[in-house]
Design an enzyme around this catalytic site. Structure first.
Site, PDB file in Angstrom:
ATOM      1  N   HIS A  76      61.024  47.684  78.117  1.00 48.01           N
ATOM      2  CA  HIS A  76      60.298  48.860  78.612  1.00 48.01           C
ATOM      3  C   HIS A  76      61.011  49.511  79.797  1.00 48.01           C
ATOM      4  CE1 HIS A  76      56.120  48.189  76.592  1.00 48.01           C
ATOM      5  NE2 HIS A  76      57.108  47.817  75.808  1.00 48.01           N
ATOM      6  N   ASP A  77      61.827  48.754  80.523  1.00 49.48           N
ATOM      7  CA  ASP A  77      62.644  49.358  81.583  1.00 49.48           C
ATOM      8  C   ASP A  77      63.754  50.203  80.958  1.00 49.48           C
ATOM      9  OD1 ASP A  77      63.667  49.950  84.119  1.00 49.48           O
ATOM     10  OD2 ASP A  77      64.987  48.188  84.117  1.00 49.48           O
TER      11      ASP A  77
ATOM     12  N   SER B  15      63.065  51.299  86.905  1.00 51.40           N
ATOM     13  CA  SER B  15      62.021  52.309  87.150  1.00 51.40           C
ATOM     14  C   SER B  15      60.624  51.771  86.847  1.00 51.40           C
ATOM     15  CB  SER B  15      62.292  53.582  86.344  1.00 51.40           C
ATOM     16  OG  SER B  15      62.377  53.299  84.955  1.00 51.40           O
TER      17      SER B  15
ATOM     18  N   HIS C 277      59.557  39.832  68.790  1.00 46.12           N
ATOM     19  CA  HIS C 277      58.170  39.472  68.477  1.00 46.12           C
ATOM     20  C   HIS C 277      58.070  38.112  67.784  1.00 46.12           C
ATOM     21  CE1 HIS C 277      56.606  43.932  68.776  1.00 46.12           C
ATOM     22  NE2 HIS C 277      57.049  43.457  69.924  1.00 46.12           N
ATOM     23  N   THR C 278      59.097  37.331  67.843  1.00 43.79           N
ATOM     24  CA  THR C 278      58.985  35.920  67.470  1.00 43.79           C
ATOM     25  C   THR C 278      58.355  35.132  68.615  1.00 43.79           C
ATOM     26  OG1 THR C 278      60.194  33.936  66.786  1.00 43.79           O
ATOM     27  CG2 THR C 278      61.344  35.381  68.281  1.00 43.79           C
TER      28      THR C 278
ATOM     29  N   ASP D  77      67.059  50.744  84.813  1.00 43.83           N
ATOM     30  CA  ASP D  77      67.196  51.231  86.192  1.00 43.83           C
ATOM     31  C   ASP D  77      66.084  50.721  87.093  1.00 43.83           C
ATOM     32  OD1 ASP D  77      65.063  52.533  85.098  1.00 43.83           O
ATOM     33  OD2 ASP D  77      65.562  54.497  85.923  1.00 43.83           O
TER      34      ASP D  77
ATOM     35  N   GLU E 151      55.573  54.311  86.293  1.00 43.51           N
ATOM     36  CA  GLU E 151      55.404  54.153  84.847  1.00 43.51           C
ATOM     37  C   GLU E 151      54.337  53.117  84.470  1.00 43.51           C
ATOM     38  OE1 GLU E 151      59.452  53.195  83.735  1.00 43.51           O
ATOM     39  OE2 GLU E 151      60.176  55.106  84.526  1.00 43.51           O
TER      40      GLU E 151
ATOM     41  N   PRO F 213      58.112  52.892  71.794  1.00 46.56           N
ATOM     42  CA  PRO F 213      57.412  52.967  70.504  1.00 46.56           C
ATOM     43  C   PRO F 213      56.035  52.300  70.551  1.00 46.56           C
ATOM     44  CG  PRO F 213      59.351  51.515  70.376  1.00 46.56           C
ATOM     45  CD  PRO F 213      59.362  52.132  71.727  1.00 46.56           C
TER      46      PRO F 213
ATOM     47  N   ARG G 233      60.026  41.584  77.352  1.00 46.20           N
ATOM     48  CA  ARG G 233      59.402  42.886  77.102  1.00 46.20           C
ATOM     49  C   ARG G 233      59.598  43.840  78.281  1.00 46.20           C
ATOM     50  NH1 ARG G 233      53.359  44.736  76.701  1.00 46.20           N
ATOM     51  NH2 ARG G 233      53.561  46.477  75.262  1.00 46.20           N
TER      52      ARG G 233
ATOM     53  N   ASN H 233      52.267  50.459  78.809  1.00 47.48           N
ATOM     54  CA  ASN H 233      52.453  49.512  79.918  1.00 47.48           C
ATOM     55  C   ASN H 233      51.146  49.029  80.536  1.00 47.48           C
ATOM     56  OD1 ASN H 233      55.236  49.726  79.690  1.00 47.48           O
ATOM     57  ND2 ASN H 233      55.410  51.319  81.276  1.00 47.48           N
TER      58      ASN H 233
ATOM     59  N   ASP I 142      53.551  35.340  66.097  1.00 49.29           N
ATOM     60  CA  ASP I 142      54.131  34.405  65.144  1.00 49.29           C
ATOM     61  C   ASP I 142      53.156  33.229  65.049  1.00 49.29           C
ATOM     62  OD1 ASP I 142      55.529  32.080  64.359  1.00 49.29           O
ATOM     63  OD2 ASP I 142      57.378  32.681  65.342  1.00 49.29           O
TER      64      ASP I 142
HETATM   65  C1  HEM Z   1      59.948  48.210  67.586  1.00 45.31           C
HETATM   66  C2  HEM Z   1      58.982  48.752  68.296  1.00 45.31           C
HETATM   67  C3  HEM Z   1      58.061  47.924  69.158  1.00 45.31           C
HETATM   68  C4  HEM Z   1      56.718  48.118  69.260  1.00 45.31           C
HETATM   69  C5  HEM Z   1      55.892  49.171  68.537  1.00 45.31           C
HETATM   70  C6  HEM Z   1      56.230  47.108  70.156  1.00 45.31           C
HETATM   71  C7  HEM Z   1      54.904  46.983  70.533  1.00 45.31           C
HETATM   72  C8  HEM Z   1      54.395  45.892  71.198  1.00 45.31           C
HETATM   73  C9  HEM Z   1      53.001  45.678  71.456  1.00 45.31           C
HETATM   74  C10 HEM Z   1      51.867  46.631  71.071  1.00 45.31           C
HETATM   75  C11 HEM Z   1      52.884  44.483  72.082  1.00 45.31           C
HETATM   76  C12 HEM Z   1      51.582  43.827  72.537  1.00 45.31           C
HETATM   77  C13 HEM Z   1      51.201  44.332  73.917  1.00 45.31           C
HETATM   78  C14 HEM Z   1      49.796  43.969  74.311  1.00 45.31           C
HETATM   79  O1  HEM Z   1      48.952  43.827  73.430  1.00 45.31           O
HETATM   80  O2  HEM Z   1      49.526  43.883  75.520  1.00 45.31           O
HETATM   81  C15 HEM Z   1      54.204  43.951  72.243  1.00 45.31           C
HETATM   82  C16 HEM Z   1      54.504  42.742  72.820  1.00 45.31           C
HETATM   83  C17 HEM Z   1      55.770  42.258  73.007  1.00 45.31           C
HETATM   84  N1  HEM Z   1      56.938  42.954  72.763  1.00 45.31           N
HETATM   85 FE1  HEM Z   1      57.108  44.618  71.649  1.00 45.31          FE
HETATM   86  N2  HEM Z   1      57.262  46.334  70.579  1.00 45.31           N
HETATM   87  C18 HEM Z   1      58.411  46.803  70.005  1.00 45.31           C
HETATM   88  C19 HEM Z   1      59.700  46.328  70.213  1.00 45.31           C
HETATM   89  C20 HEM Z   1      60.005  45.323  71.107  1.00 45.31           C
HETATM   90  C21 HEM Z   1      61.351  45.009  71.553  1.00 45.31           C
HETATM   91  C22 HEM Z   1      62.613  45.773  71.159  1.00 45.31           C
HETATM   92  C23 HEM Z   1      61.237  43.948  72.410  1.00 45.31           C
HETATM   93  C24 HEM Z   1      62.301  43.246  73.189  1.00 45.31           C
HETATM   94  C25 HEM Z   1      63.571  43.234  72.893  1.00 45.31           C
HETATM   95  C26 HEM Z   1      59.834  43.586  72.449  1.00 45.31           C
HETATM   96  C27 HEM Z   1      59.328  42.505  73.110  1.00 45.31           C
HETATM   97  C28 HEM Z   1      57.993  42.156  73.118  1.00 45.31           C
HETATM   98  C29 HEM Z   1      57.493  40.873  73.573  1.00 45.31           C
HETATM   99  C30 HEM Z   1      58.353  39.688  73.975  1.00 45.31           C
HETATM  100  C31 HEM Z   1      56.097  40.937  73.510  1.00 45.31           C
HETATM  101  C32 HEM Z   1      55.096  39.848  73.934  1.00 45.31           C
HETATM  102  C33 HEM Z   1      54.868  39.978  75.416  1.00 45.31           C
HETATM  103  C34 HEM Z   1      53.877  38.988  76.016  1.00 45.31           C
HETATM  104  O3  HEM Z   1      53.353  38.106  75.330  1.00 45.31           O
HETATM  105  O4  HEM Z   1      53.623  39.139  77.225  1.00 45.31           O
HETATM  106  N3  HEM Z   1      59.130  44.464  71.683  1.00 45.31           N
HETATM  107  N4  HEM Z   1      55.104  44.832  71.710  1.00 45.31           N
END
Ligand code: HEM
Ligand SMILES: *[C@@H]1O[C@H](CO)[C@@H](O)[C@H](O)[C@H]1NC(C)=O
Length: 322
Positions: free
Chosen positions: A67-68, A77, A194-195, A75, A89, A164, A63, A95, A241
């Site tokens: 976000h970077d 940042s 998000h798997t 970069d 940021e 997003p 993640r 974040n 998941d």
């Molecule tokens: C498509 C739009 C996306 C949205 C709206 C989104 C939003 C979120 C949110 C709200 C969380 C939970 C954060 C929290 O509650 O603290 C999350 C977790 C996560 N996101 Fe996304 N995400 C998106 C795409 C991505 C992408 C593209 C990746 C990586 C390639 C990613 C990787 C992850 C991972 C691995 C977690 C779990 C992190 C952890 O358990 O520490 N996400 N995301």
């Protein structure tokens, strides 16, 4: 370097081309082959240690890379601390109290500086750590395009507007990725991140209480640890998941098909729209998702700050070199 008097015709153009291409672009998995041959071993061993302590860290590092890269390109940042008048940021809405893994990046950077001081960017360290996090959680591997440099600036505004959020509709998700030259297919594949990992209740409360496209039994299950009234339980965690929260598999997509997406934005990918067919394919063909994910994340890792942006190799990932 040739002086202007000896710089003639195409020799001169060639020299200029080589100079500029070493400053921008020209990312390559072998970028540090000569200058830091043990880099990938150092990153792998440090990430392995961190994942053994806490398996979720594999997800958190992935993640961090996302976000970077979505803010000014990949970069580093996101790593810059707020300090004095410098605003980074880390306090951006997506974040704050949410992005994790900064200490692991610090540890890798410390170990890398011991053997190849001043050579490897923090941006590249994040990209390698993200790849290793995925591999250690059972996902695919890929050659990481290296040679990104660290920004001397950060953008709180772009972090707030370009990453997003879970309330996005499908068209907003597509637009947010398109802004970074990533296709709808790339978006749907990258969302498969998000798997692995967890979300806090505040990010999925609205979906489980007000969502219309959700399996009722799944909503009931999630409500048990995510009370309706904010801020009660805001930071309570639920796995994205249900079955295999820390295994990089295709369960994310089969859950979308059965309407068990955790975030509203997750379920948007299977909600009668343009991505339904692809989600169904990912859910049934186990080889397709990893292959598309790798294609898409390599594209994402290549996002760079615009040419001309001042960059450096930071010594400490949290502060711009003085
Ligand atoms: C498509 C739009 C996306 C949205 C709206 C989104 C939003 C979120 C949110 C709200 C969380 C939970 C954060 C929290 O509650 O603290 C999350 C977790 C996560 N996101 Fe996304 N995400 C998106 C795409 C991505 C992408 C593209 C990746 C990586 C390639 C990613 C990787 C992850 C991972 C691995 C977690 C779990 C992190 C952890 O358990 O520490 N996400 N995301
Ligand atoms: C459900 O939607 C209503 C109307 O938009 C809103 O007032 C309420 O806070 C939402 N409930 C939850 C738990 O998000």
């Amino acid at each position: 370097m040739a002086s202007s008097s000896s710089c003639r015709a195409w020799h001169c153009l060639l020299a200029l081309f080589l100079l500029s291409s070493s400053a921008y672009g020209q990312l390559s998995p072998s970028f540090y082959a000569k200058t830091c041959p043990t880099l990938e071993l150092i990153v792998r061993s440090t990430v392995t240690k961190a994942v053994l302590v806490e398996r979720r860290m594999g997800a958190s590092l992935l993640r961090l890379h996302f976000h970077d890269c979505f803010v000014q390109g990949c970069d580093g940042s996101i790593l810059l601390d707020d300090k004095g008048s410098f605003v980074g940021e880390k306090t951006a809405l997506p974040n704050v109290n949410s992005v994790r893994g900064f200490e692991v990046i610090d540890e890798i950077k410390k170990n890398v500086e011991l053997v190849c001081p001043g050579v490897v960017s923090c941006a590249d360290i994040i990209a390698l750590a993200a790849r290793d996090g995925v591999v250690l959680l059972g996902g695919p591997s890929w050659p990481v395009p290296l040679g990104q440099r660290d920004s001397t600036t950060a953008s709180l505004n772009a972090a707030n507007s370009d990453i997003p959020t879970p309330d996005y509709k499908l068209d907003q998700l597509i637009a947010a990725f398109n802004k970074h030259q990533l296709s709808p297919r790339d978006m749907t594949a990258l969302s498969g991140a998000h798997t692995i990992g967890y979300s806090q209740c505040l990010n999925f409360r609205d979906h489980i209480y007000n969502g219309t496209n959700i399996d009722p039994a799944f909503a009931t299950l999630r409500k048990r640890t995510c009370p309706a009234q904010a801020p009660n339980g805001d930071t309570n965690l639920a796995p994205f998941d249900v079955q295999t929260p820390l295994v990089f598999d295709i369960a994310y997509y089969s859950n979308l098909v059965t309407k068990r997406g955790l975030l509203n934005s997750d379920q948007e990918l299977f909600n009668g729209g343009s991505q339904d067919a692809l989600v169904s394919q990912y859910a049934t063909n186990p080889a397709l998702f990893p292959s598309d994910f790798v294609t898409a994340i390599i594209k994402m890792s290549k996002l760079s700050p615009p040419p001309g942006t001042p960059t450096q190799i930071r010594r400490n990932c949290r502060v711009v070199n003085s």
